[in-house]
Design a protein around this motif. Structure first.
Motif, PDB file in Angstrom:
ATOM      1  N   ALA A  69       0.989  -1.249   0.039  1.00 21.32           N
ATOM      2  CA  ALA A  69      -0.331  -0.206  -0.170  1.00 21.32           C
ATOM      3  C   ALA A  69       0.769   1.052   0.147  1.00 21.32           C
ATOM      4  O   ALA A  69       0.277   2.712  -0.763  1.00 21.32           O
ATOM      5  CB  ALA A  69      -1.002  -0.218   1.115  1.00 21.32           C
ATOM      6  N   HIS A 116      -4.521 -11.521  -3.324  1.00 19.20           N
ATOM      7  CA  HIS A 116      -5.099 -10.716  -3.557  1.00 19.20           C
ATOM      8  C   HIS A 116      -5.207  -9.856  -4.724  1.00 19.20           C
ATOM      9  O   HIS A 116      -5.324  -8.129  -4.637  1.00 19.20           O
ATOM     10  CB  HIS A 116      -3.964  -9.348  -2.239  1.00 19.20           C
ATOM     11  N   GLN A 137      -8.047  -8.011  -5.589  1.00 23.55           N
ATOM     12  CA  GLN A 137      -8.786  -7.462  -5.079  1.00 23.55           C
ATOM     13  C   GLN A 137      -7.842  -6.259  -5.600  1.00 23.55           C
ATOM     14  O   GLN A 137      -8.166  -4.896  -5.737  1.00 23.55           O
ATOM     15  CB  GLN A 137      -8.973  -7.665  -3.971  1.00 23.55           C
ATOM     16  N   ASP A 138      -6.046  -6.049  -5.400  1.00 22.47           N
ATOM     17  CA  ASP A 138      -5.914  -4.705  -5.163  1.00 22.47           C
ATOM     18  C   ASP A 138      -5.422  -3.839  -7.048  1.00 22.47           C
ATOM     19  O   ASP A 138      -5.637  -3.280  -6.997  1.00 22.47           O
ATOM     20  CB  ASP A 138      -4.382  -5.371  -5.102  1.00 22.47           C
ATOM     21  N   GLN A 193      -8.046  -4.325  -8.997  1.00 19.81           N
ATOM     22  CA  GLN A 193      -9.278  -3.648  -8.699  1.00 19.81           C
ATOM     23  C   GLN A 193      -9.379  -2.561  -8.995  1.00 19.81           C
ATOM     24  O   GLN A 193      -9.739  -1.094  -9.378  1.00 19.81           O
ATOM     25  CB  GLN A 193     -10.586  -4.318  -8.944  1.00 19.81           C
ATOM     26  N   LEU A 194      -8.501  -2.233  -7.780  1.00 19.88           N
ATOM     27  CA  LEU A 194      -8.609  -0.736  -6.584  1.00 19.88           C
ATOM     28  C   LEU A 194      -7.838  -0.017  -7.694  1.00 19.88           C
ATOM     29  O   LEU A 194      -8.114   1.420  -7.675  1.00 19.88           O
ATOM     30  CB  LEU A 194      -7.954  -1.162  -5.182  1.00 19.88           C
ATOM     31  N   TYR A 195      -6.575  -0.539  -8.706  1.00 15.76           N
ATOM     32  CA  TYR A 195      -5.151   0.856  -8.462  1.00 15.76           C
ATOM     33  C   TYR A 195      -6.488   1.103  -9.727  1.00 15.76           C
ATOM     34  O   TYR A 195      -5.957   2.191 -10.448  1.00 15.76           O
ATOM     35  CB  TYR A 195      -4.371  -0.004  -8.725  1.00 15.76           C
ATOM     36  N   GLY A 211      -9.364   1.581 -10.352  1.00 11.69           N
ATOM     37  CA  GLY A 211     -10.656   2.092  -9.985  1.00 11.69           C
ATOM     38  C   GLY A 211     -10.207   3.905 -10.093  1.00 11.69           C
ATOM     39  O   GLY A 211     -10.225   4.782 -10.581  1.00 11.69           O
ATOM     40  N   ILE A 212      -8.704   3.649  -9.120  1.00 10.97           N
ATOM     41  CA  ILE A 212      -7.926   4.687  -8.324  1.00 10.97           C
ATOM     42  C   ILE A 212      -8.059   6.489 -10.091  1.00 10.97           C
ATOM     43  O   ILE A 212      -7.558   6.871 -10.015  1.00 10.97           O
ATOM     44  CB  ILE A 212      -6.565   4.384  -7.953  1.00 10.97           C
TER      45      ILE A 212
END
Length: 405
Positions: free
Chosen positions: A11, A331, A334-335, A337-339, A341-342
């Motif tokens: 993170a 993970h 999930q990670d 998808q997060l990156y 989206g950001i």
């Protein structure tokens, strides 16, 4: 406990980006001291040092853009030096020299690299201010005037400009790089501007007082990695040398040039590899000269020199651990998808801003999401390759010459 530690490490790049973005955004729009007071009455003699390699006809257009600048042309000279190109670059700079009396064309006896070519150009120049550039850059008409106006402050050693992407809409790769370039110059460097400690002035547009360039010339020419000559990353190294001499460095975002971004994965990989080598070399040199950096530089500058490079070195190690332990497999989706989206959100915000300021730089926000995916692979693979190839250096994406020194 270990799982929590690994999550924190993965993170960290995101946390650093968010914190850096927030602080620099406030300085960009809320602190007048971020920007220099300029004096446009200053019109010193300027020498544009133009090292060329395998640039072809484009170098002629670069010279043409320089000589179309809104600056007294009797005070401008262009010193173009070809580094034994394998194409017709030298013919084009000779054509420019025949057309414009303030253009002079030279050629290295052997292929020597950009750092040596700059030194060759310096030996034929006479300007008080030297502007070192890349041979594929197109000048904005106000670029020279904007750069020279910043030297009203006697403590300023070097001034850089903003680099825009000329082929922003070509494909997904160029769109992603457009966002990165825009963020780097318009936002990220604002904290460095505030401290007057910009740690890397781009070689695309690098203005420096003559006496300061002459003082570091030999160090730049003879830079090496354990005895092996280093050809790339001269812009970062020159900036750092000037900072260690107690001089200030600054980016004037009103001084602009345009360059074409790599439009295929091979060229993009070579560009990023060259930049990564340069950054990591600078990290190790900072550690070696840690006391000198601590004595001379602003504390925030020292942090900025150490943290990004340390994260780049740590990231591959954590990826290897994550793969071996199974943590990454658990993970990864999930990670990602997060990156994704950001970066889509970043793309949306970016488009809202450039719509009013630089509409030609608009991009597709969904395509920008791919940038986050690239950074995951980039930080792992390119860092490992860079760490193993510090003794390699070429002219980036322009190919090679058969002659070497």
């Amino acid at each position: 406990m270990i799982d929590t530690f690994v999550q924190l490490i993965f993170a960290l790049p995101l946390m650093v980006m968010v914190m850096n973005f927030g602080v620099t955004l406030m300085l960009r729009f809320g602190a007048e001291s971020t920007f220099l007071v300029k004096n446009y009455a200053l019109q010193p003699r300027v020498s544009v040092l133009l090292p060329c390699f395998n640039e072809g006809e484009h170098v002629f257009h670069t010279i043409q853009s320089i000589l179309s600048s809104d600056y007294p042309m009797e005070k401008v000279e262009v010193i173009a030096v070809d580094d034994c190109s394998a194409d017709d670059t030298f013919e084009w700079i000779e054509q420019a020299a025949r057309r414009w009396k303030n253009v002079r064309a030279f050629r290295n006896p052997v292929n020597s690299g950009k750092h040596q070519t700059l030194s060759h150009a310096l030996s034929h120049s006479s300007g008080e201010i030297l502007i070192c550039i890349d041979s594929d850059c197109i000048f904005d008409s106000r670029a020279i005037a904007e750069l020279t106006a910043c030297f009203v402050d006697e403590t300023i050693g070097a001034v850089g400009g903003r680099v825009g992407i000329s082929n922003a809409q070509e494909n997904v790769l160029t769109q992603c790089q457009t966002v990165v370039y825009y963020y780097s110059f318009q936002i990220m460097k604002m904290l460095q501007n505030w401290t007057r400690n910009v740690i890397c002035i781009s070689g695309c547009l690098f203005a420096v007082r003559r006496e300061h360039f002459e003082a570091i010339e030999e160090q730049v020419k003879h830079r090496n990695w354990f005895g092996v000559g280093v050809r790339d990353g001269e812009d970062r190294y020159m900036t750092h040398l000037l900072l260690l001499k107690g001089l200030k460095t600054y980016i004037n975002i009103d001084a602009q040039c345009w360059t074409a971004a790599p439009n295929n994965f091979r060229q993009l990989f070579m560009q990023q590899l060259r930049w990564r080598r340069s950054g990591l070399r600078d990290l190790f040199w900072t550690l070696r000269k840690f006391g000198d950096n601590l004595d001379v530089l602003h504390p925030l500058t020292v942090v900025n020199l150490l943290i990004p490079g340390a994260l780049q070195v740590l990231w591959p190690a954590m990826c290897i651990y994550g793969l071996a332990s199974g943590w990454l497999a658990e993970h990864l989706l999930q990670d990602m998808q997060l990156y994704f989206g950001i970066w889509v959100v970043v793309g949306l915000l970016y488009n809202l801003y450039v719509r009013w300021h630089n509409p030609e730089q608009k991009v597709n926000p969904l395509l920008v999401g791919a940038l986050g995916m690239w950074f995951i692979a980039d930080s792992f693979v390119i860092t490992l390759v860079a760490l193993c190839t510090f003794d390699v250096g070429e002219w980036g994406t322009r190919g090679t010459s058969e002659k070497k020194v």
